[in-house]
Write an enzyme that holds these catalytic residues in place. Structure first.
Site, PDB file in Angstrom:
ATOM      1  N   ASP A 232      10.404  -0.460  -6.063  1.00 43.59           N
ATOM      2  CA  ASP A 232      10.597  -1.906  -6.182  1.00 43.59           C
ATOM      3  C   ASP A 232       9.226  -2.557  -5.943  1.00 43.59           C
ATOM      4  OD1 ASP A 232      11.594  -4.423  -6.571  1.00 43.59           O
ATOM      5  OD2 ASP A 232      13.268  -4.217  -5.192  1.00 43.59           O
TER       6      ASP A 232
HETATM    7  C1  NOJ Z   1      12.071  -7.345  -6.585  1.00 45.63           C
HETATM    8  C2  NOJ Z   1      13.557  -7.160  -6.744  1.00 45.63           C
HETATM    9  O1  NOJ Z   1      14.091  -6.565  -5.575  1.00 45.63           O
HETATM   10  C3  NOJ Z   1      13.950  -6.319  -7.940  1.00 45.63           C
HETATM   11  O2  NOJ Z   1      15.342  -6.358  -8.069  1.00 45.63           O
HETATM   12  C4  NOJ Z   1      13.239  -6.810  -9.169  1.00 45.63           C
HETATM   13  O3  NOJ Z   1      13.645  -6.075 -10.299  1.00 45.63           O
HETATM   14  C5  NOJ Z   1      11.757  -6.715  -8.952  1.00 45.63           C
HETATM   15  N1  NOJ Z   1      11.380  -7.566  -7.834  1.00 45.63           N
HETATM   16  C6  NOJ Z   1      10.934  -7.104 -10.179  1.00 45.63           C
HETATM   17  O4  NOJ Z   1      10.950  -8.461 -10.355  1.00 45.63           O
END
Ligand code: NOJ
Length: 702
Positions: A232
């Protein structure tokens, strides 16, 4: 193995691509810019590997569907698959070939703002609907230019954040992980998901981004996943703040050795991998494996043959068909919680309606969280839809009452009361602005914000029938002496998206009949949270005749109330249970039967029930089958959803629903941590929600 989110000067991004430092980019959406960068990758970089462009396309790209929690209320995998297909068609037309969805975290705590993005509290429902989304995004074949690689997330346990506070630690023991949190991800692998994303949380002290057990043992060895894993956002370097790594170099080492193939934005791989390799802390075969996983997906997406997007094609964005499907999705996602005196649908005698509340006409807020690309100028609000459709036939009065959901000022309420007095029926649109749910937007109090409850209560005092229409990112405690009691009818919508207005208008006026069912339990008060139907029983379960606070005599003897597992102030009952939702018609369940009352573990049960539409409208019912394993080597939930079916019945019509249930689907992780069906007594229900239904017992024999 490096993914960036560009900012600032685009020539810098091109330089990084030219140097071979970037394999994937997220958050660029201009097809011309995407093609230009792709050209640099294909023609000017040493290895000529195409870029993979990713984006959070969570519930639609331009045409915004209801938030995932709303879509889940439809219990309709076909519709959800179509919604994801439409999102993929729109996003891929702009060069996006990878979406960070579906989010299939089990969410049992509405304080957690990301419940909005989830498919609710239930493992089986999330597994079925999550797999449908994967199929929808990826289409028949990944190498179709209109296919988008799915990325089930967040692997794993993220929804169990302590206290419902985002990013917080989780403490999920292995059995619970395997029985409840992992199955939707396994279903996503079986549906062919191309990629996986690790979660931000540490579980029992180990951040997912550095967790070999989940990434290697489970995902690769047990499930044979052959796609790639992305971290993530900065979850590699965040392992330092977790206190799991000394510095960025150690974070890179732990992540890559755990099985994270691609790093999202924190750049530790680029900065440290060479040294780690030279020092023998990371093996070349680990890097080869990661690169192979990534290249495999780029090949499957057809990016090597077909790296560029066709720019001058006719636009598919906001296509009529997409808007029509989004409207249908919003209809199927609405849940009718209350309908006293059958006040809905609106009768023909109504001449004047009062429309009020801060959510009646807010094009941005009804779209919900994760709308980076959908344009609010395309939103059709309830007020617009009602005016467009009924202004010539009815008098429509409008005032917002309070200007936005958190507004504490009450000086708009008298005007709302004034128009209510002139009307035959009042529509009060309340709920949450979109910013109140989603990532990092958690709440410690689940009541309606601002002066909204006061607005409803003042409207109710006029004596006019108040229909409360909620649009929110989570279940709200619209309860106890307040909102539900002050309303004749309540129609609950999790943020319904671009076409929410016409959908709600259709439902209020009976052009469509509500059929959505709650994918999460609605608590009465925040303190009941976490509250979910598939809980275990305790040795002293609540029996239902416990004494509530107001009825306890003063100086009552310590044990005079009995000793059960109970809240003496709020009780244990939710406001509305999982699976609940009314219709404008009524359904009768009869004649449950089961093909064998003594099956063995390899048998396949056939369970039947007759459902009759006993009311005045043709309508759809979601028929639900639940099972309880009454005793086992470890305690089991009091009920678990195992099957559901949506059936359409004309008024007066009866249909027999037949569920096929292999006994092996009753398996769980036992005391020995083996997935097994244990012999013994089971209870089974077929019903309209998780609290009601006809029952049948059976016994699994050896
Ligand atoms: C953080 C989020 O937790 C995740 O769900 C998301 O896909 C990513 N950022 C990318 O934006």
């Amino acid at each position: 193995m490096n993914q960036i989110s560009p900012w600032g000067d685009p020539t810098q991004t091109a330089d990084l691509v030219r140097k071979g430092e970037v394999g994937s980019i997220l958050n660029i959406t201009d097809p011309v810019a995407i093609n230009a960068l792709q050209q640099v990758a294909m023609e000017e970089s040493r290895l000529k590997i195409p870029l993979l462009i990713g984006r959070d396309v969570i519930h639609g790209f331009k045409t915004i569907f209801p938030i995932p929690l709303g879509q889940a209320a439809s219990f309709n995998p076909e519709m959800i698959e179509e919604g994801a297909r439409i999102a993929a068609i729109e996003a891929s037309s702009q060069g996006i070939r990878w979406t960070f969805a579906p989010m299939i975290d089990i969410a049992r705590d509405p304080r957690w703002g990301r419940m909005a993005e989830s498919l609710g509290e239930d493992t089986y429902l999330t597994s079925v609907l999550g797999a449908a989304m994967v199929r929808g995004f990826q289409g028949e074949n990944l190498n179709d230019p209109a296919s988008v690689a799915a990325c089930p997330k967040h692997f794993v346990g993220y929804g169990a954040a302590e206290g419902g506070r985002d990013y917080n630690s989780t403490f999920i023991p292995e059995r619970l992980l395997r029985n409840v949190y992992l199955p939707p991800f396994e279903a996503a692998v079986k549906a062919g998901a191309a990629t996986f994303m690790t979660s931000f949380n540490d579980n029992d002290g180990v951040p997912s981004t550095g967790n070999k057990f989940i990434l290697k043992e489970i995902l690769r060895k047990e499930w044979n996943f052959d796609g790639f894993v992305v971290s993530d956002w900065a979850s590699v370097s965040e392992m330092i703040l977790h206190g799991f790594c000394k510095d960025e170099k150690e974070a890179a080492e732990k992540a890559v050795n755990a099985g994270v193939d691609m790093e999202m934005v924190s750049y530790t791989y680029v900065n440290h991998m060479k040294d780690l390799l030279n020092e023998g802390k990371v093996k070349m075969e680990t890097i080869d494996h990661a690169v192979r996983n990534i290249l495999r997906i780029k090949y499957r997406l057809g990016l090597f043959e077909n790296p560029y997007i066709e720019i001058n094609k006719a636009s598919v964005l906001y296509a009529d068909e997409h808007l029509r499907k989004a409207r249908e999705a919003a209809i199927q996602s609405a849940i009718l919680l209350k309908n006293e005196d059958n006040i809905l649908p609106v009768s023909n005698n109504i001449k004047t309606i009062a429309v009020t509340g801060p959510m009646a006409d807010v094009p941005h807020d009804q779209l919900g969280t994760w709308v980076f690309d959908g344009d609010k100028n395309h939103t059709q609000t309830p007020l617009q839809a009602l005016r467009e459709e009924y202004e010539e036939k009815l008098r429509i009065l409008y005032t917002p009452g309070t200007t936005y959901s958190r507004e504490m000022q009450t000086n708009g309420i008298p005007e709302a009361v004034r128009i209510a007095r002139q009307a035959d029926i009042v529509f009060a649109f309340v709920g949450e602005e979109s910013i109140l749910s989603g990532e990092a937007h958690c709440l410690a109090d689940l009541n309606l914000q601002g002066a909204q409850s006061q607005l409803i209560s003042e409207l109710a005092k006029t004596g006019k029938p108040v229909v409360t229409i909620v649009m929110a990112g989570r279940p709200l405690t619209i309860t106890i002496g307040r909102d539900v009691e002050n309303s004749k009818a309540v129609l609950y919508n999790f943020h319904p998206g671009t076409m929410g207005g016409p959908a709600i208008s259709d439902l209020l006026f009976g052009k469509a009949v509500p059929g959505g069912k709650l994918p999460v339990t609605i608590p009465k008060v925040t303190g009941q949270v976490p509250i979910y139907y598939a809980h275990h029983n305790t040795g002293r379960p609540f029996v239902g005749n416990e004494t509530l606070l107001a009825d306890i005599p003063r100086e009552a003897g310590q044990t005079s109330l009995g000793n059960t597992s109970f809240y003496i102030d709020a009780g244990n009952e939710p406001l509305y249970p999982f699976g609940y939702g009314l219709s404008y018609t009524t359904f009768k369940y009869d004649n449950i039967s089961i093909s064998s009352v003594r099956p063995n573990a390899s048998d396949i049960l056939s369970v039947k029930c007759d459902i009759t539409n006993t009311g005045p409208y043709d309508a759809t019912e979601v028929v639900q089958l639940y099972v309880q394993d009454c005793y086992a080597s470890v305690t089991r939930p009091v009920k678990e959803l195992k099957r559901f079916d949506r059936i359409y019945l004309k008024t007066g019509e009866t249909k027999t629903v037949t569920f096929t249930l292999p006994v092996e689907e009753l398996a769980f992780y036992t005391i020995d941590m083996k997935k097994t069906v244990e012999p013994g007594t089971f209870k089974l229900w077929i019903g309209p929600n998780s609290r009601e239904g006809l029952t049948a017992d059976f016994e699994v024999i050896n």
